[in-house]
Design a protein around this motif. Structure first.
Motif, PDB file in Angstrom:
ATOM      1  N   ARG A  33     -33.875  47.285 -37.958  1.00  0.00           N
ATOM      2  CA  ARG A  33     -34.995  46.512 -37.376  1.00  0.00           C
ATOM      3  C   ARG A  33     -34.983  46.007 -36.085  1.00  0.00           C
ATOM      4  O   ARG A  33     -36.050  45.523 -35.450  1.00  0.00           O
ATOM      5  CB  ARG A  33     -35.395  45.417 -38.457  1.00  0.00           C
ATOM      6  CG  ARG A  33     -35.458  45.789 -39.870  1.00  0.00           C
ATOM      7  CD  ARG A  33     -36.080  44.570 -40.599  1.00  0.00           C
ATOM      8  NE  ARG A  33     -35.348  43.443 -40.539  1.00  0.00           N
ATOM      9  CZ  ARG A  33     -34.054  43.213 -41.305  1.00  0.00           C
ATOM     10  NH1 ARG A  33     -34.064  44.202 -42.511  1.00  0.00           N
ATOM     11  NH2 ARG A  33     -33.545  42.107 -41.415  1.00  0.00           N
ATOM     12  N   LEU A  34     -33.999  46.283 -35.336  1.00  0.00           N
ATOM     13  CA  LEU A  34     -33.850  45.566 -34.002  1.00  0.00           C
ATOM     14  C   LEU A  34     -33.698  46.658 -32.865  1.00  0.00           C
ATOM     15  O   LEU A  34     -33.090  47.586 -33.010  1.00  0.00           O
ATOM     16  CB  LEU A  34     -32.305  44.932 -34.007  1.00  0.00           C
ATOM     17  CG  LEU A  34     -31.845  44.165 -32.677  1.00  0.00           C
ATOM     18  CD1 LEU A  34     -32.949  43.192 -32.319  1.00  0.00           C
ATOM     19  CD2 LEU A  34     -30.327  43.673 -32.552  1.00  0.00           C
ATOM     20  N   HIS A  35     -34.732  46.272 -32.048  1.00  0.00           N
ATOM     21  CA  HIS A  35     -34.999  47.350 -30.887  1.00  0.00           C
ATOM     22  C   HIS A  35     -34.940  46.681 -29.397  1.00  0.00           C
ATOM     23  O   HIS A  35     -35.692  45.566 -29.621  1.00  0.00           O
ATOM     24  CB  HIS A  35     -36.186  48.384 -31.225  1.00  0.00           C
ATOM     25  CG  HIS A  35     -36.308  48.819 -32.407  1.00  0.00           C
ATOM     26  ND1 HIS A  35     -35.306  50.237 -32.723  1.00  0.00           N
ATOM     27  CD2 HIS A  35     -36.704  48.414 -33.751  1.00  0.00           C
ATOM     28  CE1 HIS A  35     -35.605  50.560 -33.772  1.00  0.00           C
ATOM     29  NE2 HIS A  35     -36.460  49.744 -34.612  1.00  0.00           N
ATOM     30  N   ALA A  36     -34.690  47.324 -28.586  1.00  0.00           N
ATOM     31  CA  ALA A  36     -34.843  46.587 -27.153  1.00  0.00           C
ATOM     32  C   ALA A  36     -36.424  47.550 -26.821  1.00  0.00           C
ATOM     33  O   ALA A  36     -36.657  48.435 -26.958  1.00  0.00           O
ATOM     34  CB  ALA A  36     -33.848  47.527 -26.119  1.00  0.00           C
ATOM     35  N   ALA A  37     -36.949  46.440 -26.048  1.00  0.00           N
ATOM     36  CA  ALA A  37     -38.264  46.761 -25.117  1.00  0.00           C
ATOM     37  C   ALA A  37     -37.944  47.013 -23.977  1.00  0.00           C
ATOM     38  O   ALA A  37     -37.382  46.431 -23.261  1.00  0.00           O
ATOM     39  CB  ALA A  37     -39.239  45.591 -25.721  1.00  0.00           C
ATOM     40  N   ALA A  38     -38.585  48.186 -23.639  1.00  0.00           N
ATOM     41  CA  ALA A  38     -38.652  48.447 -22.170  1.00  0.00           C
ATOM     42  C   ALA A  38     -39.537  47.872 -21.139  1.00  0.00           C
ATOM     43  O   ALA A  38     -39.292  47.406 -19.964  1.00  0.00           O
ATOM     44  CB  ALA A  38     -38.927  50.051 -21.976  1.00  0.00           C
ATOM     45  N   GLU A  39     -40.609  47.329 -21.617  1.00  0.00           N
ATOM     46  CA  GLU A  39     -41.546  46.702 -20.882  1.00  0.00           C
ATOM     47  C   GLU A  39     -42.348  45.767 -21.706  1.00  0.00           C
ATOM     48  O   GLU A  39     -42.452  45.842 -22.920  1.00  0.00           O
ATOM     49  CB  GLU A  39     -42.674  47.532 -20.238  1.00  0.00           C
ATOM     50  CG  GLU A  39     -43.240  48.512 -21.223  1.00  0.00           C
ATOM     51  CD  GLU A  39     -43.967  49.324 -20.539  1.00  0.00           C
ATOM     52  OE1 GLU A  39     -45.025  50.147 -21.221  1.00  0.00           O
ATOM     53  OE2 GLU A  39     -43.700  50.351 -19.419  1.00  0.00           O
ATOM     54  N   PRO A  40     -43.030  44.708 -21.252  1.00  0.00           N
ATOM     55  CA  PRO A  40     -43.797  43.618 -21.827  1.00  0.00           C
ATOM     56  C   PRO A  40     -44.913  44.228 -22.845  1.00  0.00           C
ATOM     57  O   PRO A  40     -45.218  43.833 -23.971  1.00  0.00           O
ATOM     58  CB  PRO A  40     -44.734  42.909 -20.927  1.00  0.00           C
ATOM     59  CG  PRO A  40     -43.782  42.901 -19.713  1.00  0.00           C
ATOM     60  CD  PRO A  40     -43.155  44.362 -19.744  1.00  0.00           C
ATOM     61  N   GLY A  41     -45.544  45.602 -22.538  1.00  0.00           N
ATOM     62  CA  GLY A  41     -46.326  46.225 -23.612  1.00  0.00           C
ATOM     63  C   GLY A  41     -45.841  46.505 -24.658  1.00  0.00           C
ATOM     64  O   GLY A  41     -46.453  46.939 -25.602  1.00  0.00           O
ATOM     65  N   ASP A  42     -44.660  46.698 -24.928  1.00  0.00           N
ATOM     66  CA  ASP A  42     -43.682  47.182 -26.016  1.00  0.00           C
ATOM     67  C   ASP A  42     -43.753  46.019 -27.062  1.00  0.00           C
ATOM     68  O   ASP A  42     -43.494  46.186 -28.311  1.00  0.00           O
ATOM     69  CB  ASP A  42     -42.482  47.604 -25.867  1.00  0.00           C
ATOM     70  CG  ASP A  42     -42.517  48.793 -25.100  1.00  0.00           C
ATOM     71  OD1 ASP A  42     -43.188  49.745 -25.049  1.00  0.00           O
ATOM     72  OD2 ASP A  42     -41.263  49.021 -24.353  1.00  0.00           O
ATOM     73  N   LEU A  43     -44.479  44.892 -26.527  1.00  0.00           N
ATOM     74  CA  LEU A  43     -44.553  43.660 -27.597  1.00  0.00           C
ATOM     75  C   LEU A  43     -45.847  43.392 -28.037  1.00  0.00           C
ATOM     76  O   LEU A  43     -46.009  42.465 -28.622  1.00  0.00           O
ATOM     77  CB  LEU A  43     -43.960  42.571 -26.792  1.00  0.00           C
ATOM     78  CG  LEU A  43     -42.670  42.451 -26.106  1.00  0.00           C
ATOM     79  CD1 LEU A  43     -42.514  41.063 -25.119  1.00  0.00           C
ATOM     80  CD2 LEU A  43     -41.663  42.773 -26.718  1.00  0.00           C
ATOM     81  N   ALA A  44     -46.694  44.179 -27.767  1.00  0.00           N
ATOM     82  CA  ALA A  44     -48.080  44.008 -28.291  1.00  0.00           C
ATOM     83  C   ALA A  44     -48.412  43.870 -29.673  1.00  0.00           C
ATOM     84  O   ALA A  44     -49.136  42.985 -29.789  1.00  0.00           O
ATOM     85  CB  ALA A  44     -49.042  45.432 -27.797  1.00  0.00           C
ATOM     86  N   ASP A  45     -47.616  44.347 -30.491  1.00  0.00           N
ATOM     87  CA  ASP A  45     -47.974  44.057 -31.898  1.00  0.00           C
ATOM     88  C   ASP A  45     -47.098  43.022 -32.533  1.00  0.00           C
ATOM     89  O   ASP A  45     -47.220  42.665 -33.652  1.00  0.00           O
ATOM     90  CB  ASP A  45     -47.792  45.564 -33.054  1.00  0.00           C
ATOM     91  CG  ASP A  45     -46.316  45.700 -32.847  1.00  0.00           C
ATOM     92  OD1 ASP A  45     -45.562  45.419 -32.046  1.00  0.00           O
ATOM     93  OD2 ASP A  45     -45.714  46.642 -33.568  1.00  0.00           O
ATOM     94  N   ALA A  46     -46.406  42.192 -31.636  1.00  0.00           N
ATOM     95  CA  ALA A  46     -45.765  40.982 -32.185  1.00  0.00           C
ATOM     96  C   ALA A  46     -46.366  40.059 -32.812  1.00  0.00           C
ATOM     97  O   ALA A  46     -47.658  39.532 -32.181  1.00  0.00           O
ATOM     98  CB  ALA A  46     -44.870  40.611 -31.275  1.00  0.00           C
ATOM     99  N   ALA A  47     -46.322  39.404 -33.962  1.00  0.00           N
ATOM    100  CA  ALA A  47     -46.887  38.263 -34.373  1.00  0.00           C
ATOM    101  C   ALA A  47     -46.556  36.844 -33.686  1.00  0.00           C
ATOM    102  O   ALA A  47     -47.157  35.857 -34.042  1.00  0.00           O
ATOM    103  CB  ALA A  47     -46.700  38.290 -36.000  1.00  0.00           C
ATOM    104  N   LEU A  48     -45.271  36.910 -33.233  1.00  0.00           N
ATOM    105  CA  LEU A  48     -44.728  35.926 -32.593  1.00  0.00           C
ATOM    106  C   LEU A  48     -43.776  36.104 -31.520  1.00  0.00           C
ATOM    107  O   LEU A  48     -42.854  37.126 -31.806  1.00  0.00           O
ATOM    108  CB  LEU A  48     -43.729  35.063 -33.765  1.00  0.00           C
ATOM    109  CG  LEU A  48     -42.816  33.772 -33.181  1.00  0.00           C
ATOM    110  CD1 LEU A  48     -43.907  32.597 -32.511  1.00  0.00           C
ATOM    111  CD2 LEU A  48     -41.931  33.313 -34.435  1.00  0.00           C
ATOM    112  N   VAL A  49     -43.993  35.571 -30.564  1.00  0.00           N
ATOM    113  CA  VAL A  49     -43.151  36.085 -29.250  1.00  0.00           C
ATOM    114  C   VAL A  49     -42.354  34.670 -28.873  1.00  0.00           C
ATOM    115  O   VAL A  49     -43.046  33.605 -28.712  1.00  0.00           O
ATOM    116  CB  VAL A  49     -43.877  36.227 -28.005  1.00  0.00           C
ATOM    117  CG1 VAL A  49     -43.050  36.527 -26.869  1.00  0.00           C
ATOM    118  CG2 VAL A  49     -44.733  37.647 -28.486  1.00  0.00           C
ATOM    119  N   VAL A  50     -41.048  34.514 -28.696  1.00  0.00           N
ATOM    120  CA  VAL A  50     -40.415  33.410 -28.551  1.00  0.00           C
ATOM    121  C   VAL A  50     -39.875  33.465 -27.032  1.00  0.00           C
ATOM    122  O   VAL A  50     -39.066  34.625 -26.836  1.00  0.00           O
ATOM    123  CB  VAL A  50     -39.180  33.065 -29.446  1.00  0.00           C
ATOM    124  CG1 VAL A  50     -38.358  31.769 -29.182  1.00  0.00           C
ATOM    125  CG2 VAL A  50     -39.881  32.807 -30.891  1.00  0.00           C
TER     126      VAL A  50
END
Length: 529
Positions: free
Chosen positions: A96-113
């Motif tokens: 379940r753990l992945h690296a994101a290459a750019e901020p756009g890869d976080l688009a579906d996050a329910a929580l960003v810390v």
């Protein structure tokens, strides 16, 4: 504490818990994103991952997110080796753990810390960029420990969905999380963050967005009073540390603890809180600590702070009085207040105890055979009574469990009187340290100031009394919450000690807060009823 204060605190807790029941935690299948892959970022990501969430890590530095994924995987492997995680759970978490290459890869996050550098403009820009890619329902959170949550969210289109989630390092191990509501934070967002932290196995506490939140605000006197005693020439760092550990029950002394934290880090937090409170004298930084930072002696990380950490270096020992004979009998006049358990301990040690009629609580003293008097630290100095041989003894969390007792007296006290005082406590199996004639001693003035700032925080609606005590026990490992300790020691006694210190140091630093004074008056009314 007065009835109205207690009722208000209970109502607050009940209302908040009821609200929490109406708001669900984030479902485990919802993605959590962590921005910043340093120690804190990795720790927060690991907590979310073990709680069952898909986790995405992002860092602006190329390759750092992938490195963090590998580091977290290695930590999960170690947990399996230690039997704290089974292999199947490790494999599921790793998937379940992945690296994101750019901020756009976080688009579906329910929580960003966010756990990046503590610079306000950098954090503001990050969240402005994130708001362009995530959905309007996404909760945005900062792990800041020193910046204003309100200020970070100030430029956002939807500041209501912004909250502080202040984890403590190391995040996977320490249970406390301060859930900080900024000026514009939606209460439902704060509650969802709160119940989510509970679902992650943490112990969250709610607090308002004020300098230092709970822990870094209330904890300042633990360091400041020790430094003040040192600056006054009352005792050396090793003895002050021993007093707070072995008499006060704290896990570490302030000098060894700041060496571990880093003198530059600790001094910077103190200075930040002081400046945020418009240089309130209660938070004034230490000149001695500033000199230490300027000299480059930052603690363990540089090999030298208050103590040397060079190979083979010997840690200085606390000053301990040589053996002295114990008096065969003593007279206890009045009630010793929080030191009353000593009476039973003296009797168990075979010392004859005669008691006179009880006076008001906390105003008693112990008369020694040679004519001296033992007084619990009260904010006064022994030299102010040249016609009396007064010895002050310090407050202890638990006199039975304490392994050290601290005494102080004026320099020209009769040696035989001081020896009787030393021998009396040595008869209980205690080590005894004799320090300079410092008003308020060490533990007593520290506890009084901690209680003062804690009571003030509660009355200013920073947090509930329960949350303040919980935060101080879990966040900095205090042996008791400051408000719990204040109730045990007596608000009247602590308020009186601070009033005495204020008369001797009229800078405002020791002026008791209205919050503590109100509790002292309420205590008087309860005793009179």
């Amino acid at each position: 504490m007065s009835a109205n204060v207690t009722v208000r605190g209970s109502d607050d807790v009940t209302a908040r818990e009821s609200a929490a029941l109406a708001v669900a935690a984030l479902a485990p299948d919802r993605t959590v994103a962590v921005v910043g892959t340093g120690t804190m970022g990795q720790g927060i990501a690991q907590v979310a991952l073990v709680a069952g969430h898909p986790v995405r890590l992002y860092d602006s530095a190329p390759g750092r997110a992938a490195e963090a994924v590998a580091a977290i995987g290695a930590r999960l492997d170690r947990l399996v080796e230690k039997g704290r995680l089974d292999a199947a759970a490790r494999d599921a978490a790793a998937s379940r753990l992945h690296a994101a290459a750019e901020p756009g890869d976080l688009a579906d996050a329910a929580l960003v810390v966010e756990a990046i550098v503590e610079r306000l403009p950098v954090k503001q820009q990050l969240f402005a960029d994130l708001e362009k890619v995530v959905g309007d329902e996404t909760i945005l959170a900062t792990n800041t420990s020193s910046l204003s949550v309100t200020a970070i969210a100030g430029g956002l289109r939807l500041p209501g969905r912004f909250v502080g989630l202040h984890f403590f390092n190391p995040a996977p191990l320490l249970p406390l999380v301060e859930v900080v509501s900024g000026f514009a934070t939606d209460p439902d967002v704060a509650t969802r963050a709160y119940v989510t932290m509970k679902a992650w196995g943490k112990t969250p506490v709610r607090c308002a967005d004020t300098p230092g939140f709970i822990v870094n605000r209330v904890a300042r006197p633990f360091y400041a009073e020790a430094l003040r005693v040192y600056e006054e020439g009352g005792a050396d760092p090793a003895t002050i540390d021993a007093a707070l550990r072995e008499c006060g029950g704290f896990r570490m002394g302030p000098f060894e603890l700041t060496d571990l934290i880093g003198q530059d880090v600790n001094e910077a937090v103190t200075r930040s809180v002081w400046e945020a409170f418009h240089q309130d004298p209660k938070f004034t930084p230490s000149l001695a600590q500033r000199r230490l930072v300027e000299s480059g002696r930052l603690g363990r990380k540089t090999g030298h702070g208050w103590f040397s950490y060079a190979e083979g270096a010997q840690r200085p020992e606390a000053h301990t009085a040589p053996p002295a004979g114990a008096p065969a009998r003593i007279v206890v006049h009045g009630d010793l207040g929080p030191a009353e358990p000593l009476v039973g301990l003296f009797e168990e040690a075979g010392i004859g105890v005669r008691r006179t009629a009880r006076a008001g609580e906390g105003h008693g003293y112990i008369a020694l055979p040679g004519g001296g008097g033992l007084h619990l630290a009260d904010g006064e100095a022994s030299f102010e009574y040249p016609a009396e041989d007064i010895v002050h003894f310090d407050l202890a969390l638990d006199y039975a469990a304490a392994s050290r007792i601290v005494l102080s007296s004026r320099e020209d006290i009769a040696p035989e009187i001081l020896a009787e005082a030393v021998g009396l406590f040595q008869a209980l199996g205690k080590r005894v340290s004799v320090i300079g004639d410092v008003p308020g001693m060490i533990v007593a003035r520290t506890v009084a100031m901690l209680a003062d700032l804690a009571a003030d925080a509660v009355d200013r609606d920073v947090a509930t009394a329960e949350d303040v005590d919980t935060a101080m026990r879990l966040g900095v490992n205090y042996p008791a919450g400051p408000l719990e300790w204040a109730a045990k020691a007596g608000h009247r006694r602590l308020s009186g000690l601070l009033r005495s210190l204020h008369e001797r140091y009229p800078t405002g630093r020791y002026a008791p807060s209205p919050a503590l004074v109100r509790r002292a008056y309420a205590e008087d009314r309860e005793d009179a009823s």
